[in-house]
Write a protein that holds these residues in place. Structure first.
Motif, mmCIF file in Angstrom:
data_model
loop_
_atom_site.group_PDB
_atom_site.id
_atom_site.type_symbol
_atom_site.label_atom_id
_atom_site.label_comp_id
_atom_site.label_asym_id
_atom_site.label_seq_id
_atom_site.Cartn_x
_atom_site.Cartn_y
_atom_site.Cartn_z
ATOM 1 N N MET A 1 0.563 -1.092 -0.219
ATOM 2 C CA MET A 1 -0.194 -0.231 0.094
ATOM 3 C C MET A 1 1.040 1.099 0.029
ATOM 4 O O MET A 1 1.867 1.231 0.773
ATOM 5 N N PRO A 2 0.542 2.501 -0.499
ATOM 6 C CA PRO A 2 1.303 3.556 -0.746
ATOM 7 C C PRO A 2 1.340 3.945 0.780
ATOM 8 O O PRO A 2 0.354 3.807 1.367
ATOM 9 N N ALA A 3 2.215 4.984 0.664
ATOM 10 C CA ALA A 3 2.434 5.465 1.924
ATOM 11 C C ALA A 3 1.438 6.871 2.281
ATOM 12 O O ALA A 3 0.824 7.469 1.257
ATOM 13 N N ILE A 4 0.829 6.297 3.397
ATOM 14 C CA ILE A 4 -0.111 7.823 3.479
ATOM 15 C C ILE A 4 0.431 8.518 4.271
ATOM 16 O O ILE A 4 0.892 8.509 5.732
ATOM 17 N N GLU A 5 0.051 9.819 3.974
ATOM 18 C CA GLU A 5 0.895 11.148 4.492
ATOM 19 C C GLU A 5 0.017 10.770 5.990
ATOM 20 O O GLU A 5 -0.644 10.717 6.618
ATOM 21 N N LYS A 6 1.464 11.430 6.801
ATOM 22 C CA LYS A 6 1.005 11.379 8.699
ATOM 23 C C LYS A 6 0.169 11.999 8.925
ATOM 24 O O LYS A 6 -0.332 13.551 8.363
ATOM 25 N N LEU A 7 -0.521 11.827 10.600
ATOM 26 C CA LEU A 7 -1.783 13.141 10.173
ATOM 27 C C LEU A 7 -1.300 13.139 11.592
ATOM 28 O O LEU A 7 -0.156 13.528 12.500
ATOM 29 N N ASP A 8 -2.079 14.845 11.559
ATOM 30 C CA ASP A 8 -1.540 15.747 13.066
ATOM 31 C C ASP A 8 -2.213 14.671 13.749
ATOM 32 O O ASP A 8 -2.647 13.891 14.284
ATOM 33 N N PHE A 9 -0.647 15.740 14.775
ATOM 34 C CA PHE A 9 -1.249 14.607 16.087
ATOM 35 C C PHE A 9 -2.208 14.834 17.163
ATOM 36 O O PHE A 9 -2.609 13.999 18.341
ATOM 37 N N ASN B 1 0.011 2.139 9.694
ATOM 38 C CA ASN B 1 -0.631 1.747 10.788
ATOM 39 C C ASN B 1 -0.909 2.183 11.533
ATOM 40 O O ASN B 1 -1.962 1.615 12.324
ATOM 41 N N VAL B 2 -1.305 3.315 10.892
ATOM 42 C CA VAL B 2 -1.843 3.983 12.653
ATOM 43 C C VAL B 2 -3.968 3.755 12.039
ATOM 44 O O VAL B 2 -4.364 3.621 12.933
ATOM 45 N N LEU B 3 -4.172 4.043 10.573
ATOM 46 C CA LEU B 3 -5.223 3.745 10.022
ATOM 47 C C LEU B 3 -5.555 2.210 10.165
ATOM 48 O O LEU B 3 -6.519 1.739 9.930
ATOM 49 N N LEU B 4 -4.463 0.870 10.225
ATOM 50 C CA LEU B 4 -4.328 0.127 9.844
ATOM 51 C C LEU B 4 -5.250 -0.234 11.128
ATOM 52 O O LEU B 4 -6.511 -1.267 11.642
ATOM 53 N N PHE B 5 -4.933 0.135 12.417
ATOM 54 C CA PHE B 5 -5.585 0.124 13.992
ATOM 55 C C PHE B 5 -6.501 0.458 13.986
ATOM 56 O O PHE B 5 -7.523 0.080 14.676
ATOM 57 N N VAL B 6 -7.318 1.756 13.782
ATOM 58 C CA VAL B 6 -8.688 2.351 13.219
ATOM 59 C C VAL B 6 -9.313 0.916 12.617
ATOM 60 O O VAL B 6 -10.865 1.243 12.896
ATOM 61 N N GLN B 7 -9.583 0.606 11.710
ATOM 62 C CA GLN B 7 -9.306 -0.435 10.930
ATOM 63 C C GLN B 7 -9.839 -1.583 11.110
ATOM 64 O O GLN B 7 -10.767 -2.066 11.157
ATOM 65 N N ASN B 8 -8.891 -1.755 11.945
ATOM 66 C CA ASN B 8 -9.221 -3.554 12.855
ATOM 67 C C ASN B 8 -9.884 -3.357 14.137
ATOM 68 O O ASN B 8 -10.852 -4.323 14.711
ATOM 69 N N SER B 9 -10.346 -2.213 14.478
ATOM 70 C CA SER B 9 -11.035 -1.525 15.756
ATOM 71 C C SER B 9 -12.210 -1.782 15.369
ATOM 72 O O SER B 9 -13.197 -2.385 16.057
ATOM 73 N N LEU B 10 -12.485 -1.383 14.124
ATOM 74 C CA LEU B 10 -14.041 -0.935 13.732
ATOM 75 C C LEU B 10 -14.415 -2.095 12.540
ATOM 76 O O LEU B 10 -14.731 -1.381 11.447
ATOM 77 N N ASN B 11 -13.692 -3.121 12.263
ATOM 78 C CA ASN B 11 -14.099 -4.087 11.461
ATOM 79 C C ASN B 11 -15.481 -5.134 12.181
ATOM 80 O O ASN B 11 -15.539 -5.345 13.328
ATOM 81 N N PRO B 12 -16.845 -4.563 11.208
ATOM 82 C CA PRO B 12 -17.448 -4.587 11.591
ATOM 83 C C PRO B 12 -18.281 -6.103 11.601
ATOM 84 O O PRO B 12 -18.859 -6.984 13.076
#
Length: 275
Positions: free
Chosen positions: A1-9, A69-80
């Motif tokens: 997966m292409p790198a996703i721009e860093k999120l604001d803290f 990986n931050v967004l992967l955590f969000v996806q894993n957390s809210l996996n239906p």
């Protein structure tokens, strides 16, 4: 997966507060498990839940120089699949997460996957209310005719006008099915009355049980109009506040009425057609 721009803290902190919320968020054990599944080191396990999450996610983003990986955590957390038995919590939490992600041009879909959207600079409270109301009603599998009243312009201050318009739709459907032109309790009596052949019938009206069902439905309709439609039509909005939970229950009742009307027999037309 292409790198996703860093999120604001600040985005990471807000996400951590939602997913690590003390009362309804994940347990400490669940947080540890999902961090592991997401390739995120649990570097602050002794801290409170949201601070533990914030430390782990912010640290991982700095290591990776991207937000993947931050967004992967969000996806894993809210996996239906994790929340199949708690759809209200899933929809409510996803709604909050998407408010936060919108500032980064991201959105978590109903399928639990992150997608790109137009970046937000502000969030319309009315649009947020409408979106949240619709998601909760979809989770309740309400009638499609009810969902159309989850509009931004109807929930600007509270849910007053959404309820008002939805209850009006019941009378409209009765008029369309029966060909009548009256309103309120008069319409109910004229459409479902036992004097002669009723315009509309829920069943064959042969047994006492079937007749009781018809009478009960008439009383339900009159109660719906008298309690909600007539009140909302005449009371100043400021004196008739409707909270989200009340709106959900009222609109669920309207949904039930619509489903019964969809199955109603147009008895008068059938009778006249045989003459």
């Amino acid at each position: 997966m292409p790198a996703i721009e860093k999120l604001d803290f600040s985005v990471i902190e807000s996400l951590s507060k939602v997913l690590g919320e003390t009362a309804s968020g994940f347990t400490g054990t669940e947080i540890g498990k999902i961090l592991y599944e997401s390739n995120v080191d649990d570097i602050d396990s002794g801290n409170t839940k949201w601070k533990r999450l914030n430390s782990a996610l912010a640290n991982k983003q700095e290591q990776d120089r991207c937000a993947n990986n931050v967004l992967l955590f969000v996806q894993n957390s809210l996996n239906p699949a994790r929340h199949y038995d708690n759809l209200e919590w899933f929809n409510d939490t996803r709604f909050k997460v998407n408010q936060i992600l919108s500032f980064s041009g991201l959105h978590l879909g109903e399928n639990g996957k992150i997608e790109y959207v137009q970046k937000s600079n502000t969030i319309s409270e009315a649009a947020a209310r409408a979106s949240k109301l619709k998601e909760h009603l979809v989770a309740r599998n309400v009638h499609p005719d009810v969902l159309k009243y989850c509009k931004e312009e109807l929930v600007v201050d509270n849910y007053f006008h959404a309820v008002f318009e939805a209850t009006k739709s019941v009378a409209d459907k009765i008029r369309n099915l029966s060909g009548l032109h009256t309103d309120g309790a008069g319409l109910v009596d004229e459409a479902f009355s036992f004097k002669g052949v009723p315009h509309l019938a829920l069943n064959t009206l042969v047994s006492e049980s079937e007749k009781s069902e018809q009478k009960g439905f008439m009383n339900l309709l009159k109660g719906l109009f008298g309690t909600f439609r007539n009140t909302t039509a005449h009371a100043p909005k400021i004196t008739w506040q409707i909270e989200e939970i009340d709106a959900l229950d009222i609109l669920s009742m309207v949904s039930l009425v619509h489903r019964r009307l969809d199955k109603a027999i147009q008895a008068k037309k059938m009778y006249e057609g045989k003459m």
